[in-house]
Design an enzyme around this catalytic site. Structure first.
Site, PDB file in Angstrom:
ATOM      1  N   GLY A  30      37.284 -48.099 -45.510  1.00  0.00           N
ATOM      2  CA  GLY A  30      37.046 -49.499 -45.152  1.00  0.00           C
ATOM      3  C   GLY A  30      37.728 -50.460 -46.100  1.00  0.00           C
ATOM      4  O   GLY A  30      38.653 -50.080 -46.818  1.00  0.00           O
ATOM      5  N   ALA A  31      37.255 -51.734 -46.106  1.00  0.00           N
ATOM      6  CA  ALA A  31      37.964 -52.815 -46.806  1.00  0.00           C
ATOM      7  C   ALA A  31      39.430 -52.771 -46.381  1.00  0.00           C
ATOM      8  O   ALA A  31      40.344 -52.722 -47.201  1.00  0.00           O
ATOM      9  CB  ALA A  31      37.813 -52.703 -48.324  1.00  0.00           C
ATOM     10  N   LEU A  32      39.596 -52.789 -45.064  1.00  0.00           N
ATOM     11  CA  LEU A  32      40.909 -52.496 -44.476  1.00  0.00           C
ATOM     12  C   LEU A  32      41.926 -53.595 -44.774  1.00  0.00           C
ATOM     13  O   LEU A  32      41.613 -54.782 -44.766  1.00  0.00           O
ATOM     14  CB  LEU A  32      40.756 -52.316 -42.963  1.00  0.00           C
ATOM     15  CG  LEU A  32      39.794 -51.194 -42.549  1.00  0.00           C
ATOM     16  CD1 LEU A  32      39.682 -51.114 -41.030  1.00  0.00           C
ATOM     17  CD2 LEU A  32      40.238 -49.847 -43.124  1.00  0.00           C
ATOM     18  N   HIS A  36      46.299 -49.850 -44.234  1.00  0.00           N
ATOM     19  CA  HIS A  36      45.492 -49.076 -43.284  1.00  0.00           C
ATOM     20  C   HIS A  36      45.957 -49.330 -41.850  1.00  0.00           C
ATOM     21  O   HIS A  36      46.055 -48.405 -41.044  1.00  0.00           O
ATOM     22  CB  HIS A  36      44.021 -49.480 -43.376  1.00  0.00           C
ATOM     23  CG  HIS A  36      43.366 -49.191 -44.695  1.00  0.00           C
ATOM     24  ND1 HIS A  36      42.904 -50.181 -45.521  1.00  0.00           N
ATOM     25  CD2 HIS A  36      43.078 -48.020 -45.315  1.00  0.00           C
ATOM     26  CE1 HIS A  36      42.351 -49.644 -46.604  1.00  0.00           C
ATOM     27  NE2 HIS A  36      42.450 -48.338 -46.508  1.00  0.00           N
ATOM     28  N   GLN A  60      33.326 -38.364 -53.797  1.00  0.00           N
ATOM     29  CA  GLN A  60      34.635 -38.462 -54.456  1.00  0.00           C
ATOM     30  C   GLN A  60      34.644 -39.489 -55.580  1.00  0.00           C
ATOM     31  O   GLN A  60      35.688 -39.741 -56.180  1.00  0.00           O
ATOM     32  CB  GLN A  60      35.732 -38.744 -53.427  1.00  0.00           C
ATOM     33  CG  GLN A  60      35.721 -40.127 -52.818  1.00  0.00           C
ATOM     34  CD  GLN A  60      36.714 -40.234 -51.674  1.00  0.00           C
ATOM     35  OE1 GLN A  60      36.566 -39.630 -50.628  1.00  0.00           O
ATOM     36  NE2 GLN A  60      37.774 -41.001 -51.887  1.00  0.00           N
ATOM     37  N   GLY A 146      48.139 -41.975 -46.049  1.00  0.00           N
ATOM     38  CA  GLY A 146      49.153 -42.766 -46.743  1.00  0.00           C
ATOM     39  C   GLY A 146      49.713 -42.031 -47.949  1.00  0.00           C
ATOM     40  O   GLY A 146      48.995 -41.327 -48.646  1.00  0.00           O
ATOM     41  N   GLN A 152      46.506 -36.810 -52.814  1.00  0.00           N
ATOM     42  CA  GLN A 152      45.527 -36.589 -51.740  1.00  0.00           C
ATOM     43  C   GLN A 152      46.215 -36.059 -50.486  1.00  0.00           C
ATOM     44  O   GLN A 152      45.737 -35.105 -49.851  1.00  0.00           O
ATOM     45  CB  GLN A 152      44.822 -37.912 -51.440  1.00  0.00           C
ATOM     46  CG  GLN A 152      43.971 -37.907 -50.192  1.00  0.00           C
ATOM     47  CD  GLN A 152      43.216 -39.206 -50.023  1.00  0.00           C
ATOM     48  OE1 GLN A 152      42.204 -39.424 -50.670  1.00  0.00           O
ATOM     49  NE2 GLN A 152      43.705 -40.095 -49.164  1.00  0.00           N
ATOM     50  N   SER A 184      46.133 -52.269 -51.695  1.00  0.00           N
ATOM     51  CA  SER A 184      44.985 -51.438 -52.046  1.00  0.00           C
ATOM     52  C   SER A 184      43.706 -52.242 -51.850  1.00  0.00           C
ATOM     53  O   SER A 184      43.685 -53.458 -52.095  1.00  0.00           O
ATOM     54  CB  SER A 184      45.082 -51.012 -53.513  1.00  0.00           C
ATOM     55  OG  SER A 184      43.823 -50.522 -53.963  1.00  0.00           O
ATOM     56  N   SER A 185      42.653 -51.557 -51.421  1.00  0.00           N
ATOM     57  CA  SER A 185      41.353 -52.234 -51.288  1.00  0.00           C
ATOM     58  C   SER A 185      40.917 -52.777 -52.642  1.00  0.00           C
ATOM     59  O   SER A 185      40.171 -53.750 -52.726  1.00  0.00           O
ATOM     60  CB  SER A 185      40.294 -51.255 -50.772  1.00  0.00           C
ATOM     61  OG  SER A 185      40.708 -50.699 -49.551  1.00  0.00           O
TER      62      SER A 185
HETATM   63  P1  AMP Z   1      41.271 -45.550 -48.512  1.00  0.00           P
HETATM   64  O1  AMP Z   1      40.525 -46.447 -47.584  1.00  0.00           O
HETATM   65  O2  AMP Z   1      41.725 -46.219 -49.754  1.00  0.00           O
HETATM   66  O3  AMP Z   1      40.600 -44.227 -48.737  1.00  0.00           O
HETATM   67  O4  AMP Z   1      42.623 -45.193 -47.750  1.00  0.00           O
HETATM   68  C1  AMP Z   1      42.617 -44.664 -46.455  1.00  0.00           C
HETATM   69  C2  AMP Z   1      44.020 -44.225 -46.121  1.00  0.00           C
HETATM   70  O5  AMP Z   1      44.899 -45.337 -46.193  1.00  0.00           O
HETATM   71  C3  AMP Z   1      44.563 -43.179 -47.090  1.00  0.00           C
HETATM   72  O6  AMP Z   1      45.309 -42.217 -46.359  1.00  0.00           O
HETATM   73  C4  AMP Z   1      45.446 -43.998 -47.992  1.00  0.00           C
HETATM   74  O7  AMP Z   1      46.495 -43.254 -48.562  1.00  0.00           O
HETATM   75  C5  AMP Z   1      45.978 -45.014 -47.017  1.00  0.00           C
HETATM   76  N1  AMP Z   1      46.485 -46.198 -47.718  1.00  0.00           N
HETATM   77  C6  AMP Z   1      45.787 -47.018 -48.544  1.00  0.00           C
HETATM   78  N2  AMP Z   1      46.598 -47.974 -49.036  1.00  0.00           N
HETATM   79  C7  AMP Z   1      47.834 -47.741 -48.524  1.00  0.00           C
HETATM   80  C8  AMP Z   1      49.108 -48.369 -48.663  1.00  0.00           C
HETATM   81  N3  AMP Z   1      49.293 -49.440 -49.433  1.00  0.00           N
HETATM   82  N4  AMP Z   1      50.151 -47.851 -47.987  1.00  0.00           N
HETATM   83  C9  AMP Z   1      49.990 -46.746 -47.212  1.00  0.00           C
HETATM   84  N5  AMP Z   1      48.831 -46.117 -47.044  1.00  0.00           N
HETATM   85  C10 AMP Z   1      47.765 -46.599 -47.680  1.00  0.00           C
END
Ligand code: AMP
Length: 292
Positions: A30-32, A36, A60, A146, A152, A184-185
């Site tokens: 979340g915090a899209l 995302h 995690q 991502g 990951q 980034s969130s």
């Molecule tokens: P998260 O919500 O941070 O766990 O991220 C969910 C997915 O979004 C993961 O596969 C991350 O690698 C991807 N993601 C987060 N930020 C980015 C970004 N700036 N560029 C590409 N993918 C991202």
């Protein structure tokens, strides 16, 4: 767009959807943000229906990490999902993914030893476990991750292959702000001064990438370049590591492959940020690649 909170209902819904459609799946906390959403657009290109999970996975997070203050805003996340045509959102209640007497962990070894794994004990066990659970609920699909979280992505690819999971895992390039900061969130924690300092990460990686293109093959030198720029920006490096891009192992000597991963984690004030680049791959953002 359908919102489901119950695990069994979600599993039934994906099973039904799979009868007539190929599913694309994007797991998130979340915090899209735009990063995302780009993953969701790629999932829509590769599948007929897009499924997104929104779950801040407690296993995690380490005891001193930001689980309780991790940003949560389901209403605005749902709006963002709707804006890119997501079909189904799974947002389980915090307790729903782990029964009180659950005893199972999925552990991917070796790949989780270095980089973030060295500084976040148990982090990747939590990630691989929750993703295995989510894959079990979604069933056969194409899942988009991502490259922002490169380690990951490699852990999930390896888990999926090793366990014969019926999922095609694909990686999406890092989506950046116009000035280079990886989205980034956690960027929302940054004060405007810290936001400026945070550019040290992408600038450092950029400098190392240029040095690599100019022929520099000494991993220590490349890491040193990034450290220097971080220091100059007033950012405290947690690690700067140049490793091989598949096994994530340090180089014994000079880099003798066409590409290498250069990854960094750093504290900007209290906020821990990560970024990386594949040296030898031109630094292009995802917009230029047409992935949205
Ligand atoms: P998260 O919500 O941070 O766990 O991220 C969910 C997915 O979004 C993961 O596969 C991350 O690698 C991807 N993601 C987060 N930020 C980015 C970004 N700036 N560029 C590409 N993918 C991202």
């Amino acid at each position: 767009m359908q919102l489901i909170r119950d695990v069994n209902e979600f599993q039934r819904a994906t099973e039904r959807a799979r009868q007539t459609a190929r599913l694309g799946f994007v797991p998130t906390m979340g915090a899209l943000h735009e990063g995302h959403l780009s993953l969701m657009r790629l999932a829509a290109q590769r599948a007929d229906r897009v499924v997104v999970s929104i779950f801040v996975n407690p296993t995690q997070f380490g005891p001193n990490e930001d689980l309780s203050r991790y940003p949560r805003d389901l209403e605005s996340d749902l709006g963002r999902c709707r804006s890119v045509g997501v079909d189904l959102v799974f947002a389980p209640e915090p307790g729903a993914m782990y029964a009180p007497n659950e005893r199972t962990r999925v552990v991917v070894s070796e790949l989780t030893r270095g980089l973030c794994g060295a500084h976040r004990p148990g982090h990747f066990d939590g990630v691989s476990t929750v993703v295995a659970k989510l894959f079990a609920l979604v069933g056969p699909c194409v899942a988009v991750f991502g490259r922002k979280d490169y380690q990951q992505l490699k852990v999930i690819e390896r888990m999926t292959r090793d366990l014969f999971l019926p999922v095609e895992v694909i990686g999406h390039p890092i989506v950046r702000e116009p000035d280079g900061l990886a989205q980034s969130s956690r960027n929302r924690y940054l004060s405007s001064e810290d936001r400026e300092r945070a550019l040290g990460l992408s600038r450092g990686l950029d400098a190392a990438n240029r040095a690599f293109a100019a022929g520099q093959r000494d991993p220590a030198r490349l890491e040193g370049l990034v450290r220097e720029i971080l220091r100059h920006a007033g950012v405290e490096a947690e690690y700067v590591s140049c490793v091989d891009s598949e096994e994530l192992a340090p180089w014994a000597g000079a880099i003798d492959a066409p590409t290498a991963l250069l990854a960094v984690a750093a504290f900007v004030g209290k906020t821990r940020l990560i970024d990386n680049c594949l040296l030898g791959e031109t630094l292009v953002d995802s917009k230029q690649e047409g992935a949205g």
